[in-house]
Enzyme design. Structure first.
Site, PDB file in Angstrom:
ATOM      1  CG  HIS A  35      70.992   5.499  18.615  1.00 46.72           C
ATOM      2  ND1 HIS A  35      70.265   5.138  17.464  1.00 46.72           N
ATOM      3  CD2 HIS A  35      70.146   5.791  19.789  1.00 46.72           C
ATOM      4  CE1 HIS A  35      68.998   5.446  17.983  1.00 46.72           C
ATOM      5  NE2 HIS A  35      68.872   5.507  19.172  1.00 46.72           N
TER       6      HIS A  35
ATOM      7  CG  HIS B  97      68.826  13.124  13.436  1.00 44.74           C
ATOM      8  ND1 HIS B  97      68.207  12.780  14.718  1.00 44.74           N
ATOM      9  CD2 HIS B  97      67.967  12.592  12.514  1.00 44.74           C
ATOM     10  CE1 HIS B  97      66.770  12.278  14.226  1.00 44.74           C
ATOM     11  NE2 HIS B  97      66.800  12.338  13.049  1.00 44.74           N
TER      12      HIS B  97
ATOM     13  CD  GLU C 136      63.324  11.958  10.808  1.00 41.94           C
ATOM     14  OE1 GLU C 136      62.956  12.291  11.930  1.00 41.94           O
ATOM     15  OE2 GLU C 136      64.318  11.668  10.584  1.00 41.94           O
TER      16      GLU C 136
ATOM     17  CG  HIS D 164      61.073  16.690  13.210  1.00 42.08           C
ATOM     18  ND1 HIS D 164      60.856  15.528  13.949  1.00 42.08           N
ATOM     19  CD2 HIS D 164      60.443  17.800  14.125  1.00 42.08           C
ATOM     20  CE1 HIS D 164      60.593  15.992  15.195  1.00 42.08           C
ATOM     21  NE2 HIS D 164      60.457  17.355  15.381  1.00 42.08           N
TER      22      HIS D 164
ATOM     23  CG  HIS E 177      64.549  16.090  14.309  1.00 46.60           C
ATOM     24  ND1 HIS E 177      64.798  16.566  12.939  1.00 46.60           N
ATOM     25  CD2 HIS E 177      64.311  14.621  14.083  1.00 46.60           C
ATOM     26  CE1 HIS E 177      65.062  15.505  12.204  1.00 46.60           C
ATOM     27  NE2 HIS E 177      64.757  14.317  12.886  1.00 46.60           N
TER      28      HIS E 177
END
Length: 437
Positions: free
Chosen positions: A288, A331, A337, A361, A367
């Protein structure tokens, strides 16, 4: 509209005139400008900034801007906050909201702005603020300029007609507009009402990120950014000029429209961008990649690779990676964010995160996918799949974002947001396969 040959601040000038011959050729400021216009320069950077980062435009207007401000008086806008802001007395935690309610009284774009988070210091010109708007009336005989930062506007419902000093931008959902620091504008609502998000960037102007190993193509391409053509008003009617300066608000009365630029050339200008032209890249075998591959615009700092603000989107795209967990992983991050949803569904959140809603977050708070999203992604058929009909975005900053009192008290704040992870089970049982029953 004029296509960008390159992003603002990267050297190229644009030129446009609303009347033939209004733009002088060969000399920036002749003794007498055509049509009896006044020449002035609008600078978005220090005079001695390096050429690649030097921003300025020459404007040829009916009156010089010193006639457009009058005598300012202080006004109150208690729900538009600037950093540093004392914020709300909320326990530390992840936050999420449903869309802000529509106002019951006619409310224009300027009056509709509500601050959700702040970060940094507006006077020190670092950081940002995240706002929302839900407007039901057009601005009439009034304009606004923001000396504290540029405005990145992200419509979610309804179009915006932005009449700036340098021309008109009409922006719809899935498009964005950027209005530079200090530039006057009026906002009209072609559809009668409009809702969306605004990032007030106190720091360095937004620009395209470097692509690094990606190479010369993909992500946001310069040719897809549009600047307006010159469009002026010659109206002798009373107007109000609203201003934001060092976190405070002012207004002045004048007897005419200040949107009177007949011609201009330069690289300090408003622009729009269609998010649907973004060309995403991603994993085509396994693992990812970091969400930074979805960065549309960035406000850089002097620390290489560390942004004052990143504007990141999660557009429709193919999900291809094999034997990989495809949504964002769990993470914690030094970046804070603020996320919004323009349409559709975000792949990491199956419920509760709706178009017009938002989440925060902040610095180092964990989150990731909610329980249903995790279960779905863990058992999905790993053939190529198209993630379609969606558009989410983030205002991401290296500075911690603080929730305002208004945002903390919103009736649409989801007190139970953290419960979306409550169903994540312990699957460790001492065997390599784990317990997936």
């Amino acid at each position: 509209m004029t296509d960008f040959a390159t992003m603002p601040g990267f050297g190229n000038d644009f030129e446009t005139e609303a009347l033939p011959g209004a733009l002088p050729q060969g000399q920036n400021s002749p003794q007498r400008c055509p049509y009896g216009l006044y020449a002035e320069q609008l600078s978005g950077s220090a005079f001695t900034a390096p050429r690649a980062r030097n921003q300025r435009s020459w404007l040829y207007r009916i009156r010089p801007s010193v006639r457009h401000v009058g005598r300012f008086r202080a006004v109150e806008r208690p729900l538009w906050r600037s950093a540093p802001d004392a914020g709300a007395d909320l326990p530390l935690g992840q936050q999420r909201w449903n869309p802000v309610p529509w106002p019951t009284e006619p409310t224009d774009f300027l009056a509709a702005l509500r601050t959700i988070t702040t970060a940094g210091d507006a006077v020190g010109q670092s950081g940002m603020a995240a706002h929302v708007y839900a407007a039901t009336a057009s601005m009439t005989d009034s304009v606004f300029f923001n000396a504290d930062g540029e405005l990145l506007i992200v419509p979610q419902e309804g179009r915006l007609h932005l009449h700036t000093e340098l021309g008109v931008l009409e922006v719809e959902p899935n498009e964005i507009a950027v209005v530079p620091r200090g530039m006057m504008m009026r906002v009209a609502l072609p559809d009668g009402r409009a809702r969306g998000y605004v990032c007030e960037n106190y720091g360095a102007p937004l620009t395209l990120p470097d692509r690094g190993p990606i190479g010369a193509n993909c992500l946001a391409n310069p040719r897809d950014f549009k600047t307006p053509v010159a469009a002026f008003e010659d109206r002798e009617t009373p107007h109000t000029v609203h201003a934001k300066w060092c976190g405070r608000f002012y207004a002045a009365e004048i007897g005419h429209s200040p949107l009177d630029v007949v011609a201009w050339h330069g690289n300090y200008c408003p622009y729009k961008y269609d998010l649907r032209t973004f060309s995403p890249v991603g994993a085509i075998l396994f693992d990812h990649p970091d969400p930074s591959i979805f960065t549309v615009l960035t406000s850089p700092t002097t620390e290489a690779g560390t942004a004052n603000v990143d504007f990141v989107i999660f557009p429709p795209r193919w999900m291809v990676a094999e034997n990989s967990f495809r949504p964002p992983w769990y993470h914690r991050n030094v970046m804070s964010e603020f996320m919004g949803l323009i349409e559709g569904r975000y792949d990491a959140k199956q419920e509760g995160f709706v178009p017009g809603g938002m989440s925060l977050h902040t610095l180092m708070l964990p989150h990731g996918p909610d329980t249903e999203g995790f279960e779905k992604a863990s058992r999905a058929d790993l053939t190529p799949q198209k993630l379609d009909g969606t558009m989410a975005f983030m205002f991401e900053t290296r500075l911690p974002q603080h929730v305002t009192r208004f945002a903390a008290g919103l009736e649409t704040r989801q007190d139970d947001y953290a419960d979306c992870w409550a169903g994540l089970k312990k699957r460790f049982d001492g065997t390599p396969e784990g317990n997936w029953e």
